[in-house]
Design a protein around this motif. Structure first.
Motif, mmCIF file in Angstrom:
data_model
loop_
_atom_site.group_PDB
_atom_site.id
_atom_site.type_symbol
_atom_site.label_atom_id
_atom_site.label_comp_id
_atom_site.label_asym_id
_atom_site.label_seq_id
_atom_site.Cartn_x
_atom_site.Cartn_y
_atom_site.Cartn_z
ATOM 1 N N ALA A 238 0.773 -1.027 -0.056
ATOM 2 C CA ALA A 238 0.137 0.004 0.008
ATOM 3 C C ALA A 238 0.994 1.313 0.045
ATOM 4 O O ALA A 238 1.962 1.032 0.632
ATOM 5 C CB ALA A 238 -0.867 0.034 1.208
ATOM 6 N N PHE A 239 0.457 2.266 -0.821
ATOM 7 C CA PHE A 239 1.242 3.413 -0.838
ATOM 8 C C PHE A 239 1.217 4.312 0.531
ATOM 9 O O PHE A 239 0.345 4.567 1.193
ATOM 10 C CB PHE A 239 0.548 4.503 -1.651
ATOM 11 C CG PHE A 239 1.148 4.184 -3.171
ATOM 12 C CD1 PHE A 239 2.226 4.069 -3.861
ATOM 13 C CD2 PHE A 239 -0.170 3.832 -4.046
ATOM 14 C CE1 PHE A 239 2.356 3.676 -5.092
ATOM 15 C CE2 PHE A 239 -0.009 3.483 -5.210
ATOM 16 C CZ PHE A 239 1.482 3.482 -5.936
ATOM 17 N N ASP A 240 2.388 4.293 1.164
ATOM 18 C CA ASP A 240 2.691 5.049 2.348
ATOM 19 C C ASP A 240 4.128 5.668 2.445
ATOM 20 O O ASP A 240 4.802 5.195 2.760
ATOM 21 C CB ASP A 240 2.231 4.152 3.553
ATOM 22 C CG ASP A 240 2.377 5.055 5.015
ATOM 23 O OD1 ASP A 240 2.817 6.104 4.939
ATOM 24 O OD2 ASP A 240 1.917 4.436 5.854
ATOM 25 N N ALA A 241 4.218 6.865 1.699
ATOM 26 C CA ALA A 241 5.583 7.256 1.632
ATOM 27 C C ALA A 241 6.464 7.588 3.036
ATOM 28 O O ALA A 241 7.575 7.224 2.906
ATOM 29 C CB ALA A 241 5.609 8.671 0.858
ATOM 30 N N ALA A 242 5.668 8.094 3.875
ATOM 31 C CA ALA A 242 6.258 8.320 5.279
ATOM 32 C C ALA A 242 6.796 7.047 5.781
ATOM 33 O O ALA A 242 7.828 6.934 6.369
ATOM 34 C CB ALA A 242 5.252 8.981 6.163
ATOM 35 N N GLU A 243 5.987 5.979 5.819
ATOM 36 C CA GLU A 243 6.424 4.762 6.302
ATOM 37 C C GLU A 243 7.462 3.991 5.494
ATOM 38 O O GLU A 243 8.428 3.430 6.018
ATOM 39 C CB GLU A 243 5.336 3.672 6.400
ATOM 40 C CG GLU A 243 5.473 2.587 7.171
ATOM 41 C CD GLU A 243 5.923 2.659 8.448
ATOM 42 O OE1 GLU A 243 6.599 1.693 9.108
ATOM 43 O OE2 GLU A 243 5.577 3.330 9.268
ATOM 44 N N CYS A 244 7.435 4.128 4.185
ATOM 45 C CA CYS A 244 8.225 3.243 3.262
ATOM 46 C C CYS A 244 9.819 4.168 3.244
ATOM 47 O O CYS A 244 10.755 3.530 3.242
ATOM 48 C CB CYS A 244 7.840 3.439 1.829
ATOM 49 S SG CYS A 244 6.518 2.098 1.803
ATOM 50 N N PHE A 245 9.582 5.593 3.346
ATOM 51 C CA PHE A 245 11.016 6.345 2.902
ATOM 52 C C PHE A 245 11.608 7.045 3.977
ATOM 53 O O PHE A 245 12.603 7.577 3.931
ATOM 54 C CB PHE A 245 10.802 7.062 1.853
ATOM 55 C CG PHE A 245 10.384 6.481 0.318
ATOM 56 C CD1 PHE A 245 10.840 5.337 -0.113
ATOM 57 C CD2 PHE A 245 9.106 6.632 -0.067
ATOM 58 C CE1 PHE A 245 10.305 4.498 -1.361
ATOM 59 C CE2 PHE A 245 8.328 5.985 -1.092
ATOM 60 C CZ PHE A 245 9.007 4.970 -1.771
ATOM 61 N N LEU A 246 10.886 7.131 5.308
ATOM 62 C CA LEU A 246 11.272 8.114 6.038
ATOM 63 C C LEU A 246 11.804 7.021 7.316
ATOM 64 O O LEU A 246 11.700 7.363 8.480
ATOM 65 C CB LEU A 246 10.288 9.181 6.812
ATOM 66 C CG LEU A 246 10.002 10.334 5.756
ATOM 67 C CD1 LEU A 246 9.023 11.318 6.466
ATOM 68 C CD2 LEU A 246 11.144 10.699 5.254
ATOM 69 N N GLN A 247 12.462 6.131 7.138
ATOM 70 C CA GLN A 247 13.287 5.228 7.812
ATOM 71 C C GLN A 247 14.613 5.074 7.566
ATOM 72 O O GLN A 247 15.010 5.065 6.259
ATOM 73 C CB GLN A 247 12.417 3.700 7.917
ATOM 74 C CG GLN A 247 10.852 3.537 7.873
ATOM 75 C CD GLN A 247 10.590 3.952 9.429
ATOM 76 O OE1 GLN A 247 11.407 4.089 10.265
ATOM 77 N NE2 GLN A 247 9.176 4.508 9.364
#
Length: 305
Positions: A131-140
């Motif tokens: 599922a699209f979730d930029a904060a969860e995917c890329f701010l780690q």
């Protein structure tokens, strides 16, 4: 081999005898020299840095175009949405802090992570079925364990598949936030990204952050472009955030800001040299001071030997 020419057998035998002694003496001397060279304290070659830059922003802000301008010297002529993390690679010559301050340049390998539109809803799925979730995917930080192998090298952390992306660097090190200078919504999204990035629940303050105003060539004298530029500069000044105006289409400042971003990441040696480079807080904002150590490299080092 010993070459002997003589009409006298006695002289030939004598020459062979002395030749054999000379060969034995040379072998003995060679063994001594090799032992001395082996015992000599020779400084190891500096490792080749391998760094990652993650590019974030609203859809149609020009993230992919900027990356292609730098990596492939071309700008896509039509807009195609990015549906999943995509990785680009290139090398450049830059100052390596491990080489000292004599101005010597060394080769740096750069991994650029392109991302999909920030704020894309979870009702759809990306290329990898998530599922699209930029904060969860890329701010780690996304730290990877290099398979517990001390001899593992970058570019060997797995093979890309349809199920998940496969970056070759152990973690994210620098973030480039891109917005369309002609769009107020794009600028507002850039603010949201930076605020999410600097929130207390994220551990990204040690990484490099950069705000890029793209498409400055489109309509530079429009009221929206000038107003958004002023607001972005004020925001960056207030938040101690580097800012640059660029154009992917005309290659304006693209090479410079990517090089600056790479050199900033290189200066934060703890990001790409593994966990043995401790950080200290400094009054200079979110840039950590590096305390150099002589410990051996760990398996998480992001360097090519």
């Amino acid at each position: 081999s010993i070459c002997c020419r003589s009409s006298s057998p006695g002289r030939a035998t004598s020459t062979l005898h002395h030749g054999a002694q000379a060969a034995a003496a040379w072998r003995h001397l060679s063994a001594i020299m090799l032992r001395l060279w082996a015992e000599e304290d020779v400084a190891p070659a500096s490792p080749t840095p391998f760094v990652r830059l993650t590019v974030l922003g609203l859809g149609n802000s020009g993230k992919t175009s900027l990356i292609n301008s730098w990596v492939n010297n071309t700008c896509p002529s039509s807009y195609t949405p990015t549906d999943g993390a995509t990785f680009y690679y290139r090398t450049l010559r830059a100052q390596n802090p491990l080489e000292g301050e004599d101005g010597k340049l060394s080769t740096v390998l750069v991994e650029i992570e392109d991302t999909y539109c920030w704020g894309r809803g979870p009702e759809d799925k990306d290329t990898y079925g998530r599922a699209f979730d930029a904060a969860e995917c890329f701010l780690q930080l996304d730290k990877q364990d290099a398979h517990n192998d001390d001899n593992v090298l970058p570019m060997s952390l797995g093979t890309p598949s349809r199920q998940k992306p496969c970056p070759q660097t152990p973690q994210r090190m620098g973030f480039i936030i891109v917005f369309d200078v002609n769009s107020t919504k794009s600028l507002s999204t850039a603010y949201d990204i930076h605020k999410a990035m600097t929130s207390q629940q994220r551990n990204l303050n040690s990484c490099f952050h950069l705000l890029v105003a793209n498409k400055v060539d489109k309509d530079p004298w429009s009221h929206a472009a000038r107003q958004n530029t002023r607001e972005a500069k004020d925001y960056c000044r207030h938040n101690n955030l580097p800012f640059v105006e660029a154009s992917a289409l005309e290659f304006t400042r693209v090479r410079k800001f990517f090089r600056d971003a790479v050199e900033e990441v290189l200066s934060r040696t703890n990001l790409w040299m593994g966990g043995h480079m401790p950080m200290e807080d400094t009054p200079e904002g979110n840039r950590p001071a590096i305390r150099n150590t002589n410990k051996a490299q760990t398996k998480e080092d992001c360097t090519l030997q």
